[in-house]
Design an enzyme around this catalytic site. Structure first.
Site, PDB file in Angstrom:
ATOM      1  CE1 TYR A 174      45.515  41.446  37.546  1.00 17.01           C
ATOM      2  CE2 TYR A 174      46.712  40.530  39.400  1.00 17.01           C
ATOM      3  CZ  TYR A 174      46.108  41.599  38.778  1.00 17.01           C
ATOM      4  OH  TYR A 174      46.109  42.826  39.389  1.00 17.01           O
ATOM      5  CG  HIS A 181      38.495  43.704  35.707  1.00 20.35           C
ATOM      6  ND1 HIS A 181      39.290  43.693  34.586  1.00 20.35           N
ATOM      7  CD2 HIS A 181      39.236  44.263  36.690  1.00 20.35           C
ATOM      8  CE1 HIS A 181      40.471  44.232  34.883  1.00 20.35           C
ATOM      9  NE2 HIS A 181      40.467  44.591  36.154  1.00 20.35           N
TER      10      HIS A 181
END
Lengths: 317, 317
Positions: free
Chosen positions: B170, B308
Site C-alpha cells: 500500500y 477500490h
DNA sequence: CTTGAAACG
DNA sequence: CGTTGCAAG
C-alpha cells in the site's frame, strides 16, 4: 409484565395494556424493590386537564437534544411534530452541538416560531450549545452569564418576557473522573446563582434546561451505585440545593409530584431507556413568586431522538 | 443509455442490455469524447477462458478494502463471497485499517485460507495496514521493507512462494497539497525499488496492491484535471516508470490490454463509481521472467464495499 | 452507545 | 463521501 412493573408501586389508573406497553417504555422499572411508596410518573394520567387556548397561559418546553442535526436527520420524528403535538409557546434546547456556521440552517426551523436565539461553543466545535425558540417575541435576550468568563461554551440563553426571565441552561457535566467537578460547582453553579439573584431584583426567573444534577435519591434509578458519578455526587446535589433551591427557586415537577419517579435522561450506554434506568436531570425551577402559577410541570418520556426527553411547564398568566 | 456509452468506443461484444445495465456500472463513462481508440474493459467478455483446476495455475487477488471491519459489516457482500466466487489462492489486502488488537478477530476470516499475515500501522491507529491471506503456505514471510525506517505504517507484506516473491503493498498517498510527495518518491518508491531488486537476485517478484499512481492518461478519467492531484502528478508517474517498469517489472493488465480503460478506484467524493470517473491505481506488476506465464490480469469493477475494486492475476505454473 | 470533529483518502 | 479513532457525555 406485571412482575416488572411491581418494582415500584404503580397506581391502578396507571396500568397499561399489553398493546400500549410497547409505546410506553417509561412504565418499565429497573428498581428491584418498591421504595418508600414512590410511584411512577405516567404522563397519560398524572397531568391536570389541559388548559384551553382561550385561557391565559404560556407553555414552555425544554429538551436536551444531544445534537440537533442528528435529531433532525432522524426519521419517524421531527422537532416539528413536537411543536404540533404540544403546541408550546417557547422551546428551550440544550446540547444543540451546532457551530456558528450551522445556525443559519436551523434558524427558521419551526413555522410560527420566528424568534430564535442561539449560542454555540466557541471553545470546542460541535460541543454544548443552547437555544430559545419562541412564538412570543422577548423583550430582550442575552447570552451567557455576562458577568463572568464562563461563556465560551455557549451554555446559557436568557430571554426576558413580560412577567419573567427565562433561562435556558446547559450546566457543565462534571466529567469522567469528576475532573470538572470543582469548576462546575465553584465557578459555574455559583456564577449562575449570582446571575439569577441579580435578575430576580427586577422580575421572577424560570430556570430550565439540563441542570446535570439528580437532586435526590428519587431522581435516579440507582442512587447507591452512582454516589461518585457525575450528576449525583453529594457536592453537586448540595450545590443544587444551596445555589438554587435555598435561594428561592422551586423545583416545579417535585412540588407537583412529591413521591413520583420521573426521569428525563437515560444513558445510551446500557440501553437504559427501555429498562427505565434513568435520571431526572432536566428541570423547570421557578422563582417563588411564580410557583403558584404553575398549572403543570411534566415530562414526555416517550419522545425519542435523544438520550434526554422533553419536559414542559404550563404557567397560568 | 446508448448515448452515454458511446463516449468511448464500446465493442459490439461489450454491449449490455438494459436489464444487465444496473448490475454493470463499469460500462458507464465520464469521458465526453472517444479518445485514441480506447475501449472499455468488460470483465464479462475480455477475459480468456478460465483455466480449470486440473491445470497448473495460481490465482492471486488484490483489494484495497478501505477498512476491513466496515467491509465485513456490510450486508449484501462478504469477503467470503469473493473467495467462493473467485476461488483464489492468495488474497492481498490493503487499507485494512486494523489495529494490532483487531487482528485476532479476523485472522481466520476465510475457511481454507489458514495462512494469514498482517501488518498494522503503529504510527497511527486505524490507518493503512496490509495483509496476505493464502491457501498455500509460503516458504517465508517478511514485514515491511526491512532495510529502512519506513515500516511504522504497515504498508508491505512479502510472502515467498516456490517460484516468486509476492509483495502486497500500500504505497503512501501523496496527500492533499502533495505534502507527502517527496517522501513518497524519494523515500518510499526508491526503497521499495531497491528492496525488489534485492529479492530478484534470488527469485522473480510479483508486486501487487494499491500503488497509488495512475500511470498514463488512459489510466484516469480526467487526466487534464488531475495533473497536480496525488496519484497522477508527473513526479509519481515518472517514479512509477523509473523505479518499477524500467527496472523490469511488467504491468500485466496494460500488457494484456494495451488500449483498454480499466479503473480500479473511484473516489467517493463525487459519486465517481456510477459515472465511472475512476483511476487505475491497483496493479499486478511482475518480473519479466513471469510475464509470459500470465494467463489473465483482470479487474472486477462491480464488486462493492470499498472505493477500490479487487483485481486478479492468473499465473500458469 | 451515540454525537460530532478531525485526519486521511 | 466515507472510514477510523477520538473526546465527550
Amino acid at each position: 409484565l406485571a412482575t416488572e412493573a411491581t418494582s415500584i408501586h404503580v397506581e391502578e389508573s396507571q396500568k397499561v395494556s399489553e398493546s400500549d406497553y410497547a409505546k410506553e417504555p417509561w412504565i418499565r422499572f429497573a428498581h428491584k424493590k418498591p421504595q418508600k411508596g414512590w410511584v411512577a410518573y405516567n404522563p397519560r394520567t398524572m397531568r391536570p386537564p389541559p388548559l384551553t387556548r382561550d385561557k391565559d397561559f404560556v407553555k414552555l418546553m425544554s429538551w436536551n437534544v444531544n445534537g440537533l442535526r442528528a435529531l433532525l436527520k432522524l426519521e419517524g420524528f421531527s422537532a416539528l411534530e413536537l411543536a404540533q403535538r404540544e403546541d408550546f409557546d417557547v422551546l428551550c434546547l440544550q446540547e444543540t452541538k451546532l457551530q456558528e456556521k450551522d445556525v443559519e440552517t436551523v434558524r427558521d426551523l419551526l413555522e410560527g416560531y420566528e424568534n430564535t436565539y442561539w449560542t454555540c461553543s466557541i471553545a470546542k466545535a460541535g460541543y454544548s450549545g443552547t437555544a430559545i425558540i419562541s412564538r412570543i417575541k422577548p423583550l430582550s435576550v442575552s447570552y451567557g452569564l455576562g458577568i463572568s468568563d464562563h461563556d465560551a461554551e455557549g451554555r446559557l440563553v436568557t430571554a426576558e418576557f413580560d412577567s419573567f426571565y427565562l433561562l435556558c441552561a446547559y450546566v457543565p457535566n462534571s466529567g469522567d473522573g469528576l475532573k470538572r467537578l470543582s469548576y462546575r460547582i465553584a465557578e459555574w453553579d455559583l456564577s449562575l446563582s449570582k446571575y439569577i439573584k441579580e435578575l430576580e431584583k427586577s422580575k421572577p426567573v424560570i430556570l430550565t434546561g439540563d441542570l446535570n444534577c439528580a437532586h435526590q435519591e428519587i431522581d435516579i434509578y440507582n442512587p447507591a451505585g452512582n454516589k461518585r458519578s457525575a450528576g449525583f455526587t453529594i457536592e453537586e446535589r448540595e450545590s443544587f440545593e444551596k445555589n438554587f433551591l435555598s435561594e428561592g427557586l422551586v423545583d416545579t415537577f417535585r412540588k407537583q409530584h412529591p413521591n413520583v419517579v420521573g426521569y428525563t435522561y437515560w444513558g445510551y450506554r446500557h440501553g437504559g431507556r427501555k429498562t427505565n434506568r434513568g435520571w431526572r436531570l432536566d428541570y423547570f425551577l421557578v422563582s417563588e413568586a411564580l410557583a403558584d402559577k404553575v398549572h403543570d410541570s411534566y415530562i414526555l418520556p416517550d419522545v425519542p431522538g435523544s438520550d434526554h426527553c422533553p419536559i414542559g411547564l404550563v404557567l397560568k398568566c
